[in-house]
Design a protein around this motif. Structure first.
Motif, PDB file in Angstrom:
ATOM      1  N   PRO A   6     -51.365   1.916  -0.257  1.00 47.84           N
ATOM      2  CA  PRO A   6     -51.826   1.823  -1.646  1.00 47.84           C
ATOM      3  C   PRO A   6     -51.129   0.727  -2.446  1.00 47.84           C
ATOM      4  CG  PRO A   6     -50.349   3.681  -1.390  1.00 47.84           C
ATOM      5  CD  PRO A   6     -50.575   3.118  -0.011  1.00 47.84           C
ATOM      6  N   LEU A   7     -50.019   0.200  -1.928  1.00 46.47           N
ATOM      7  CA  LEU A   7     -49.283  -0.847  -2.617  1.00 46.47           C
ATOM      8  C   LEU A   7     -48.777  -1.834  -1.573  1.00 46.47           C
ATOM      9  CD1 LEU A   7     -48.077  -1.600  -5.490  1.00 46.47           C
ATOM     10  CD2 LEU A   7     -45.962  -0.588  -4.650  1.00 46.47           C
ATOM     11  N   LEU A   8     -49.082  -3.102  -1.787  1.00 47.53           N
ATOM     12  CA  LEU A   8     -48.610  -4.145  -0.886  1.00 47.53           C
ATOM     13  C   LEU A   8     -47.436  -4.847  -1.545  1.00 47.53           C
ATOM     14  CD1 LEU A   8     -52.090  -5.668   0.060  1.00 47.53           C
ATOM     15  CD2 LEU A   8     -50.760  -3.958   1.323  1.00 47.53           C
ATOM     16  N   VAL A   9     -46.355  -5.022  -0.804  1.00 50.97           N
ATOM     17  CA  VAL A   9     -45.152  -5.661  -1.327  1.00 50.97           C
ATOM     18  C   VAL A   9     -44.889  -6.914  -0.500  1.00 50.97           C
ATOM     19  CG1 VAL A   9     -42.688  -5.393  -1.824  1.00 50.97           C
ATOM     20  CG2 VAL A   9     -44.220  -3.413  -2.000  1.00 50.97           C
ATOM     21  N   THR A  10     -44.815  -8.054  -1.174  1.00 52.71           N
ATOM     22  CA  THR A  10     -44.496  -9.306  -0.500  1.00 52.71           C
ATOM     23  C   THR A  10     -43.383  -9.999  -1.272  1.00 52.71           C
ATOM     24  OG1 THR A  10     -46.238 -10.486  -1.710  1.00 52.71           O
ATOM     25  CG2 THR A  10     -46.804  -9.634   0.472  1.00 52.71           C
ATOM     26  N   ARG A  11     -42.771 -10.943  -0.595  1.00 52.41           N
ATOM     27  CA  ARG A  11     -41.643 -11.653  -1.211  1.00 52.41           C
ATOM     28  C   ARG A  11     -41.772 -13.136  -0.909  1.00 52.41           C
ATOM     29  NH1 ARG A  11     -35.801 -10.223  -1.442  1.00 52.41           N
ATOM     30  NH2 ARG A  11     -34.912 -12.000  -2.511  1.00 52.41           N
ATOM     31  N   ASP A  12     -41.605 -13.956  -1.916  1.00 51.84           N
ATOM     32  CA  ASP A  12     -41.600 -15.402  -1.777  1.00 51.84           C
ATOM     33  C   ASP A  12     -40.362 -15.902  -2.513  1.00 51.84           C
ATOM     34  OD1 ASP A  12     -42.154 -18.079  -1.386  1.00 51.84           O
ATOM     35  OD2 ASP A  12     -43.811 -18.147  -2.820  1.00 51.84           O
ATOM     36  N   ALA A  16     -40.801 -11.176  -6.073  1.00 53.63           N
ATOM     37  CA  ALA A  16     -41.435 -10.064  -5.360  1.00 53.63           C
ATOM     38  C   ALA A  16     -42.802  -9.827  -6.002  1.00 53.63           C
ATOM     39  CB  ALA A  16     -40.584  -8.803  -5.462  1.00 53.63           C
ATOM     40  N   THR A  17     -43.820  -9.651  -5.175  1.00 55.90           N
ATOM     41  CA  THR A  17     -45.164  -9.366  -5.671  1.00 55.90           C
ATOM     42  C   THR A  17     -45.560  -7.975  -5.217  1.00 55.90           C
ATOM     43  OG1 THR A  17     -45.804 -11.695  -5.608  1.00 55.90           O
ATOM     44  CG2 THR A  17     -47.581 -10.091  -5.649  1.00 55.90           C
ATOM     45  N   LEU A  18     -45.967  -7.161  -6.166  1.00 57.32           N
ATOM     46  CA  LEU A  18     -46.468  -5.815  -5.899  1.00 57.32           C
ATOM     47  C   LEU A  18     -47.953  -5.830  -6.226  1.00 57.32           C
ATOM     48  CD1 LEU A  18     -43.680  -3.710  -7.656  1.00 57.32           C
ATOM     49  CD2 LEU A  18     -43.723  -4.590  -5.330  1.00 57.32           C
ATOM     50  N   GLN A  42     -37.353   0.671  -6.638  1.00 57.08           N
ATOM     51  CA  GLN A  42     -35.970   1.009  -6.292  1.00 57.08           C
ATOM     52  C   GLN A  42     -35.401  -0.003  -5.307  1.00 57.08           C
ATOM     53  OE1 GLN A  42     -36.654   5.083  -5.056  1.00 57.08           O
ATOM     54  NE2 GLN A  42     -35.891   5.887  -7.007  1.00 57.08           N
ATOM     55  N   GLY A  43     -36.208  -0.423  -4.332  1.00 59.82           N
ATOM     56  CA  GLY A  43     -35.776  -1.440  -3.380  1.00 59.82           C
ATOM     57  C   GLY A  43     -35.497  -2.768  -4.057  1.00 59.82           C
ATOM     58  N   ILE A  44     -36.356  -3.140  -4.983  1.00 61.67           N
ATOM     59  CA  ILE A  44     -36.175  -4.395  -5.721  1.00 61.67           C
ATOM     60  C   ILE A  44     -34.918  -4.335  -6.582  1.00 61.67           C
ATOM     61  CG2 ILE A  44     -37.156  -5.765  -7.610  1.00 61.67           C
ATOM     62  CD1 ILE A  44     -39.932  -5.153  -6.309  1.00 61.67           C
ATOM     63  N   ALA A  45     -34.701  -3.207  -7.225  1.00 57.52           N
ATOM     64  CA  ALA A  45     -33.515  -3.055  -8.076  1.00 57.52           C
ATOM     65  C   ALA A  45     -32.227  -3.194  -7.275  1.00 57.52           C
ATOM     66  CB  ALA A  45     -33.547  -1.709  -8.795  1.00 57.52           C
ATOM     67  N   ALA A  46     -32.263  -2.767  -6.020  1.00 55.52           N
ATOM     68  CA  ALA A  46     -31.075  -2.839  -5.164  1.00 55.52           C
ATOM     69  C   ALA A  46     -30.898  -4.222  -4.527  1.00 55.52           C
ATOM     70  CB  ALA A  46     -31.164  -1.777  -4.068  1.00 55.52           C
ATOM     71  N   ASP A  47     -31.893  -5.072  -4.644  1.00 53.39           N
ATOM     72  CA  ASP A  47     -31.870  -6.392  -4.022  1.00 53.39           C
ATOM     73  C   ASP A  47     -31.495  -7.435  -5.071  1.00 53.39           C
ATOM     74  OD1 ASP A  47     -32.397  -8.842  -2.848  1.00 53.39           O
ATOM     75  OD2 ASP A  47     -34.271  -8.203  -1.936  1.00 53.39           O
ATOM     76  N   GLY A  49     -31.282 -10.476  -4.850  1.00 52.49           N
ATOM     77  CA  GLY A  49     -31.959 -11.754  -4.696  1.00 52.49           C
ATOM     78  C   GLY A  49     -33.286 -11.857  -5.418  1.00 52.49           C
ATOM     79  N   VAL A  50     -33.830 -10.735  -5.901  1.00 55.59           N
ATOM     80  CA  VAL A  50     -35.102 -10.767  -6.622  1.00 55.59           C
ATOM     81  C   VAL A  50     -34.827 -11.100  -8.080  1.00 55.59           C
ATOM     82  CG1 VAL A  50     -37.112  -9.429  -7.359  1.00 55.59           C
ATOM     83  CG2 VAL A  50     -36.207  -9.127  -5.049  1.00 55.59           C
ATOM     84  N   ARG A  51     -35.484 -12.152  -8.563  1.00 53.31           N
ATOM     85  CA  ARG A  51     -35.295 -12.595  -9.946  1.00 53.31           C
ATOM     86  C   ARG A  51     -36.522 -12.325 -10.811  1.00 53.31           C
ATOM     87  NH1 ARG A  51     -30.507 -14.269 -11.615  1.00 53.31           N
ATOM     88  NH2 ARG A  51     -31.520 -15.832 -12.862  1.00 53.31           N
ATOM     89  N   ALA A  52     -37.676 -12.083 -10.162  1.00 56.58           N
ATOM     90  CA  ALA A  52     -38.910 -11.827 -10.908  1.00 56.58           C
ATOM     91  C   ALA A  52     -39.802 -10.908 -10.085  1.00 56.58           C
ATOM     92  CB  ALA A  52     -39.641 -13.129 -11.205  1.00 56.58           C
ATOM     93  N   VAL A  53     -40.584 -10.102 -10.796  1.00 54.33           N
ATOM     94  CA  VAL A  53     -41.549  -9.215 -10.146  1.00 54.33           C
ATOM     95  C   VAL A  53     -42.915  -9.524 -10.740  1.00 54.33           C
ATOM     96  CG1 VAL A  53     -42.258  -6.825  -9.769  1.00 54.33           C
ATOM     97  CG2 VAL A  53     -39.832  -7.411  -9.818  1.00 54.33           C
ATOM     98  N   ARG A  54     -43.871  -9.761  -9.852  1.00 54.76           N
ATOM     99  CA  ARG A  54     -45.240 -10.028 -10.270  1.00 54.76           C
ATOM    100  C   ARG A  54     -46.088  -8.835  -9.858  1.00 54.76           C
ATOM    101  NH1 ARG A  54     -49.146 -14.783  -8.051  1.00 54.76           N
ATOM    102  NH2 ARG A  54     -49.204 -13.411  -6.240  1.00 54.76           N
TER     103      ARG A  54
END
Length: 83
Positions: A6-12, A16-18, A42-47, A49-54
């Motif tokens: 139901p949710l695709l998570v990718t990283r560039d 991070a794109t949800l 929660q995974g993004i918050a712990a990482d 290296g993620v500076r933005a979420v789309r």
């Protein structure tokens, strides 16, 4: 019900794109989607290296809101919030 998550998570890089992935329901939020969103955030918050979420939606809608079909089918389960 779809075989797709139901949710695709990718990283560039640092982005991070949800992508909500229930286009047949205009990406309405059901329990599985809500739980996947919570886990992804929660995974993004712990990482560090993620500076933005789309956020984006598959198909023609971003997110239609809560899945009312689920509430009609099972008002108790449909109103349950993810733990």
């Amino acid at each position: 019900m779809s075989d797709q998550p139901p949710l695709l998570v990718t990283r560039d890089g640092a982005i991070a794109t949800l992508q909500f992935n229930r286009p047949e329901a205009m990406n309405a939020l059901d329990l599985a989607t809500s739980e996947a969103l919570l886990a992804a955030l929660q995974g993004i918050a712990a990482d560090g290296g993620v500076r933005a979420v789309r956020l984006k939606g598959a198909g023609r809608a971003f997110v239609a809101g809560g899945d009312l079909a689920l509430l009609r089918a099972d008002p108790v389960q449909g109103a349950r919030t993810p733990s």
